[in-house]
Design an enzyme around this catalytic site. Structure first.
Site, mmCIF file in Angstrom:
data_model
loop_
_atom_site.group_PDB
_atom_site.id
_atom_site.type_symbol
_atom_site.label_atom_id
_atom_site.label_comp_id
_atom_site.label_asym_id
_atom_site.label_seq_id
_atom_site.Cartn_x
_atom_site.Cartn_y
_atom_site.Cartn_z
ATOM 1 C CB VAL A 1 -20.327 12.164 2.882
ATOM 2 C CG1 VAL A 1 -20.677 13.219 1.838
ATOM 3 C CG2 VAL A 1 -21.575 11.702 3.612
ATOM 4 C CD GLU B 1 -24.774 9.192 3.285
ATOM 5 O OE1 GLU B 1 -24.820 9.477 2.075
ATOM 6 O OE2 GLU B 1 -25.555 9.666 4.138
ATOM 7 C CG ASN C 1 -19.727 19.891 12.163
ATOM 8 O OD1 ASN C 1 -18.812 19.080 12.037
ATOM 9 N ND2 ASN C 1 -20.073 20.404 13.334
ATOM 10 C CE LYS D 1 -17.421 22.687 13.894
ATOM 11 N NZ LYS D 1 -16.451 22.736 15.010
ATOM 12 N N PRO D 2 -19.193 25.529 8.847
ATOM 13 C CG PRO D 2 -18.300 27.338 7.666
ATOM 14 C CD PRO D 2 -18.740 26.926 9.039
ATOM 15 C CG ASP E 1 -20.295 16.458 15.066
ATOM 16 O OD1 ASP E 1 -20.810 15.626 15.833
ATOM 17 O OD2 ASP E 1 -19.383 17.218 15.396
ATOM 18 C CG ASP F 1 -20.282 22.202 16.590
ATOM 19 O OD1 ASP F 1 -19.987 23.424 16.638
ATOM 20 O OD2 ASP F 1 -19.436 21.306 16.493
#
Length: 239
Positions: free
Chosen positions: A41, A39, A88, A85-86, A101, A83
């Protein structure tokens, strides 16, 4: 071997169907080259929102609740992201978030159930190798030990702390040794006094997610969300 691992991991991630997870439509190979069709985004990553005090706390908590929910959905399928985190997490213009991810996700042999003492086996990446972004790694992940969904919870806690305060829980380590020491030994600093717009109970929730021992964190992300949800903006007011 690397191609086979990539395709296995992508297919595992494709099993996750959730409004806050980026959809994977197809996985395969063309002329020996692997591909993943997913997708698109439109929006910005949550990294762009860190430190933006103009965003209401309730909105930031809505995003964090939605991320926690998709992680719990993954954990129930036996998938650990590893993983979080901001960088991702995408934030769309309408305020919806999408977790990206799952490419280094670890598929467990059985779905994760921390309350029942869930295990971690069948890694899809090199055994004994810590995978992820060091600043967001749980202590057990940093030490290349077996991990379960509570490692994602720790990373979520680092991200939540950063989104709510604009800072990392242990300041800014200067090098890899400093990062390792902070993750393994340094306790997260309380932040409500410096950020009185964040409710004290929210600080308690985030600091529990950041506990060094997995057993001291929430057993599941569902239980974390139960405590956090009442402080978040309603789902239709996340923007």
């Amino acid at each position: 071997e690397g191609t086979a691992r990539l395709l296995r991991e992508a297919r595992a991630a494709a099993a996750l169907v959730h409004p806050s997870a980026v959809a994977i439509y197809d996985v395969g190979e063309v002329d020996g080259a692997p591909f993943i069709a997913m997708e698109l985004v439109p929006g910005v990553t949550m990294r762009d929102k860190v430190g933006d005090r103009a965003i209401p706390v309730a909105t930031r908590l809505r995003w964090l609740c939605d991320v926690a929910r998709v992680l719990e959905a993954a954990h129930k399928l036996g998938i650990v992201h590893r993983d979080v985190k901001p960088d991702n997490v995408m934030v769309r213009a309408d305020g919806a978030v999408k977790v990206l991810d799952f490419g280094i996700a670890r598929k467990l042999e059985t779905p994760f159930d921390a309350a029942a003492g869930g295990g971690a086996a069948g890694t899809l990446t090199a055994k004994g190798t810590p995978i992820g972004t060091p600043l967001y790694m749980a202590p057990e992940q940093m030490l290349a030990e077996d991990v379960d969904g509570r490692a994602d919870q720790f990373a979520w806690g680092v991200m939540a702390y950063e989104l709510l305060t604009g800072e990392l829980p242990w300041g800014q380590p200067k090098d890899g040794v400093g990062v390792m020491y902070a993750i393994l030994k340094k306790e997260a600093e309380p932040f409500h006094q410096a950020h009185p717009d964040v409710p004290p109970d929210v600080e308690t929730i985030v600091l529990r997610a950041l506990q060094k021992e997995p057993d001291d964190r929430y057993p599941t992300m569902d239980e974390l969300v139960l405590d956090l949800e009442g402080y978040a903006a309603p789902p239709d007011q996340g923007a």
